[in-house]
Design a protein around this motif. Structure first.
Motif: not given
Length: 324
Positions: A16, A53, A56-57, A59-61, A63-64, A125
């Protein structure tokens, strides 16, 4: 193809922390160019780092992930390429305007963005969309192809990329030190990594054994040899989420022999001279000429394609019928 000096790097990415990772890319690019490298390659998703990752959801992924070529990280890579007057290749998570997310490998040069490649066999993912095409380009007087990590486990991918004209295939990875039912394989004790300066021998034994180099050398030289192509392998070293990676950045020639290889237990970059005469001299070149495609119908029969890793992922797979 012409004579060309190519670099492959290994470094301990920080989860991150794109700023830190881009800083390491800049420093190792500088070191490679000082050794004459015209292309400097880095590992899979090295900009954001990779394994973390998994839980991660969507939405979180998302954002990455970044747009390519218009995202901040690609612009930063271009600045590095321009500063050192070289070609730089590095991995990140890409998103598009439709909200799809890809495992992407980006190539840039002093004049800007050159190309990108999307991994065909994703699994870290459930929210990643697999790529749907191969990519071979003309670059600096050479034919360059790309395949990311798991893509190279399927001989068909390397063969097709070579048949499209690739003379050099860049193979960015995040691999080794993973749980496995294979004898001798498994995770590498983090304590060995933390104690590497006091006791480098024990760590190197782990890195060289079936958890690391021993496994790579079962198949990586074969991909180069059976196709008569140069293979450029990059991989992180050190902590990657809950695993330890061994680095082992290396370049293999069309005979499957190692041209350059890192033995360092730290961030490193190695440079190899790739020459054209080995291509036509290789066994793989002859074998490609001997193919009998009329017999290969079985290879293209329709099947359900399921890319499964060799270990238990941290996420729960999406429910049947999920759009993500």
């Amino acid at each position: 193809m012409r004579d060309i000096r190519v670099a492959t790097a290994q470094f301990e990415h920080h989860d991150q922390d794109k700023s830190y990772n881009l800083g390491r890319i800049r420093e190792l690019t500088r070191r490679a160019v000082e050794q004459g490298a015209e292309i400097v390659s880095f590992h899979e998703c090295c900009i954001s780092s990779y394994t973390w990752v998994q839980p991660l959801s969507y939405e979180q992924l998302l954002d990455v992930a970044e747009f390519v070529p218009d995202g901040d990280s690609t612009r930063r890579l271009i600045e590095i390429a321009r500063e050192f007057k070289t070609v730089v290749m590095a991995g990140l998570f890409e998103k598009d305007s439709a909200g799809k997310i890809y495992n992407c490998y980006v190539t840039v040069g002093p004049d800007g963005f050159i190309t990108k490649y999307r991994k065909l066999h994703t699994f870290v993912s459930p929210y990643l969309t697999p790529g749907d095409s191969y990519n071979v380009i003309d670059l600096l007087g050479c034919k360059i192809g790309f395949l990311i990590c798991y893509d190279n486990n399927l001989p068909e991918n390397v063969r097709i990329t070579t048949m499209m004209g690739a003379e050099i295939i860049f193979m960015p990875h995040v691999t080794c030190g993973l749980p496995s039912p294979m004898p001798g394989r498994g995770k590498i004790d983090r304590a060995l990594w933390e104690n590497r300066h006091r006791d480098p021998v024990r760590l190197r034994q782990e890195f060289d054994g079936p958890k690391g180099r021993g496994w790579l050398m079962r198949w990586l030289p074969t991909r180069a040899w059976e196709n008569g192509v140069y293979a450029v392998f990059s991989n992180p070293i050190g902590v990657d989420d809950d695993t330890i990676k061994p680095g082992l950045a290396m370049i293999l020639d069309p005979f499957g022999e190692v041209v350059a290889e890192s033995r360092a237990l730290e961030d490193d970059v190695v440079v190899g001279l790739l020459t054209p005469e080995k291509l036509d001299q290789s066994s793989g070149w002859r074998y490609r000429k001997a193919r009998r495609p009329a017999l290969y119908g079985k290879l293209v029969e329709p099947q359900e394609s399921v890319t499964l890793p060799g270990w238990q992922l941290k996420y729960d797979p999406p429910a049947a019928g999920s759009s993500k």
